[in-house]
Write an enzyme that holds these catalytic residues in place. Structure first.
Site, PDB file in Angstrom:
ATOM      1  N   SER A 185     -10.006   1.560   2.320  1.00  0.00           N
ATOM      2  CA  SER A 185      -9.111   2.371   1.515  1.00  0.00           C
ATOM      3  C   SER A 185      -7.995   1.590   0.823  1.00  0.00           C
ATOM      4  CB  SER A 185      -8.469   3.451   2.389  1.00  0.00           C
ATOM      5  OG  SER A 185      -7.611   2.874   3.360  1.00  0.00           O
ATOM      6  N   SER A 239     -10.325  -0.692   6.594  1.00  0.00           N
ATOM      7  CA  SER A 239      -9.632  -0.493   5.311  1.00  0.00           C
ATOM      8  C   SER A 239      -8.866  -1.700   4.758  1.00  0.00           C
ATOM      9  CB  SER A 239      -8.675   0.699   5.407  1.00  0.00           C
ATOM     10  OG  SER A 239      -9.382   1.903   5.285  1.00  0.00           O
ATOM     11  N   LYS A 298       0.843  -1.202   0.000  1.00  0.00           N
ATOM     12  CA  LYS A 298       0.000   0.000   0.000  1.00  0.00           C
ATOM     13  C   LYS A 298       0.879   1.252   0.000  1.00  0.00           C
ATOM     14  CE  LYS A 298      -4.090   1.904   2.365  1.00  0.00           C
ATOM     15  NZ  LYS A 298      -4.989   1.790   3.533  1.00  0.00           N
TER      16      LYS A 298
END
Lengths: 355, 101
Positions: free
Chosen positions: A154, A178, A79
């Protein structure tokens, strides 16, 4: 030819150690999957083709020396809010569009020691604020199972990367769902580890009393392999547990089910049936399933929406155009702050910063 | 603050505090959205009376103030990320002014 979309980390470990294929072949299989799928999915903000091949070569040498570890030669996606020294890390924001990390996150140090292959950095809602990956400053990510749908967020880029075979596993971060929510949207296993079990050193902070780094994988076993590799006390993160405080797994396996909460409505009947049949399977495997109540649960959302923006706006105060990232020139220092933040942050981040 | 109604929030002041340049149009929409947080505060207020106080087990997480790293070893790495520098310093616009305005 490797069927990368079905391959697990555990399966790849066997294949690599038995020399059925090399780490370089495995990495190339992921890279060719990216070539095919990425234009329609946009899971990545950057694919590290060359360095991934170099890391795979180094992994093959580790394997040849008989020094293979659980993630040696395994292609992973990271990420965009987790720092890798010398690599860009933007948290999906214009304010960090050209920022290059000055140091490695602890989880990255650990994965490097494992000999993992870093395939690229994945798209995300800006500063992890969102649940669809539509809030990235660099455009949305699509769900690989149906590109008309969102992958969740997310950490939607990490989820999409694993779901389409671009990587065998990925790291995400979870503050209020997330990792878990995009994992569910993309048919994967996602784990938000217990707070304190994984170091956040080198993770761009959102809500510090909630943030955790965790894995995405195709199976529970794979998620465990990544979790085992990244967990542990870190002197650089004072909220990480000293190892002696780590909870030992309970011998008697009891699973609590929030029955009244689940049956409040809002869950698709098909999903509920699936959930119930999973419980039956767990029972038949020797788990005790017990109905429980969490009386404080009804306050959880309210507490989250008060704490999270307070912590997030505090954490985002550091992006002011002075030490790193975007800096918009202006006459006075106050104007530099205001213009940099006004232009660098997207709509959602500006809004959360004012709460 | 907690009893403030939607209209009583000075959205411009909030933007100023958050050091954000926000356009008028956006300020207008934020003025409608941001007061939502007060509804959450009201929900929590209801919970406070019935919850029992728990004392957490505390431990010291601060390291001993000893064995510092060699001075300057991270300077170059960190300065490389700065938008503007002068020698070994990050350059910024003047912070303090000599004359009161």
């Amino acid at each position: 030819m490797l069927d990368i979309t079905a391959l697990t980390i555990a399966g790849a470990r066997k294949g690599l150690d038995k020399k059925e294929y090399s780490a370089q072949e495995l990495t190339n299989a992921c890279l060719s999957e990216i070539e095919k799928r990425e234009p329609n999915i946009h899971a990545f903000l950057e694919v590290w083709m060359d360095s991934a091949r170099d890391e795979a070569k180094a992994a093959d040498e580790m394997i040849a020396r008989g020094e293979s570890r659980s993630l040696t030669g395994i292609p992973l996606a990271i990420k965009d809010n987790i720092l890798i020294e010398g690599r860009r890390a933007s948290s999906g924001s214009k304010i960090l569009e050209n920022y290059e990390a000055s140091y490695n996150a602890t989880v990255i140090e650990k994965l490097k020691r494992e000999g993992a292959v870093f395939i690229g950095r994945t798209n995300m809602d800006e500063f992890a604020m969102g649940s669809s990956t539509e809030n990235s400053a660099f455009g949305p990510t699509k769900n690989p199972h149906d590109t008309a749908r969102v992958p969740g967020g997310s950490s939607g880029g990490s989820a999409a990367a694993v779901a389409c075979g671009a990587a065998l596993g990925a790291l995400g971060s979870d503050t209020g769902g997330s990792i878990r929510q995009p994992a569910a949207f993309c048919g994967l296993v996602g784990l938000k580890p217990t707070y304190g079990s994984v170091s956040r050193f080198g993770l761009m902070a959102m809500g510090s009393s909630l943030d955790q780094i965790g894995p995405f994988a195709k199976t529970v076993a794979d998620a465990e392999i990544i979790f085992e590799a990244i967990k542990g006390h870190d002197p650089l993160d004072s909220t990480s547990f000293p190892s002696e405080e780590e909870a030992s797994p309970p011998q008697r396996k009891v699973i609590g089910v929030l029955r009244s909460f689940i049956e409040r409505g809002g869950i698709d009947p098909e999903m509920l049936a699936n959930f119930n049949s999973a419980l039956e399977q767990l029972k038949s495997r020797g788990f005790t399933v017990k109905e429980v109540e969490l009386p404080s649960l009804e306050y959880a959302l309210a507490v989250y929406y008060v704490l999270m923006p307070a912590e997030a706006s505090t954490n985002l105060a550091r992006y002011d155009g002075i030490r790193y990232g975007l800096s918009t020139p202006a006459e006075t220092i106050q104007e530099v702050y205001k213009k940099t933040r006004g232009q660098g942050f997207g709509r959602e981040v500006r809004s959360q910063s004012m709460r | 603050m907690m009893s403030a109604m939607a209209g009583e929030i000075d959205i411009k002041a909030l933007a100023e505090l958050a050091r954000l340049e926000v356009g008028d149009e956006e300020l207008a929409t934020l003025e409608r959205e941001i007061p939502d947080i007060l509804n959450f505060v009201r929900v929590i207020e209801k919970a406070a009376a019935s919850s029992e106080e728990e004392s957490p087990s505390l431990r010291n997480v601060v390291r001993a103030d000893e064995n510092p790293h060699e001075s300057g070893v991270y300077t170059e790495k960190l300065l490389k990320a700065a938008p503007a520098r002068e020698g070994n310093r990050i350059a910024v616009k003047q912070v303090l002014k000599k004359n009161k305005e």
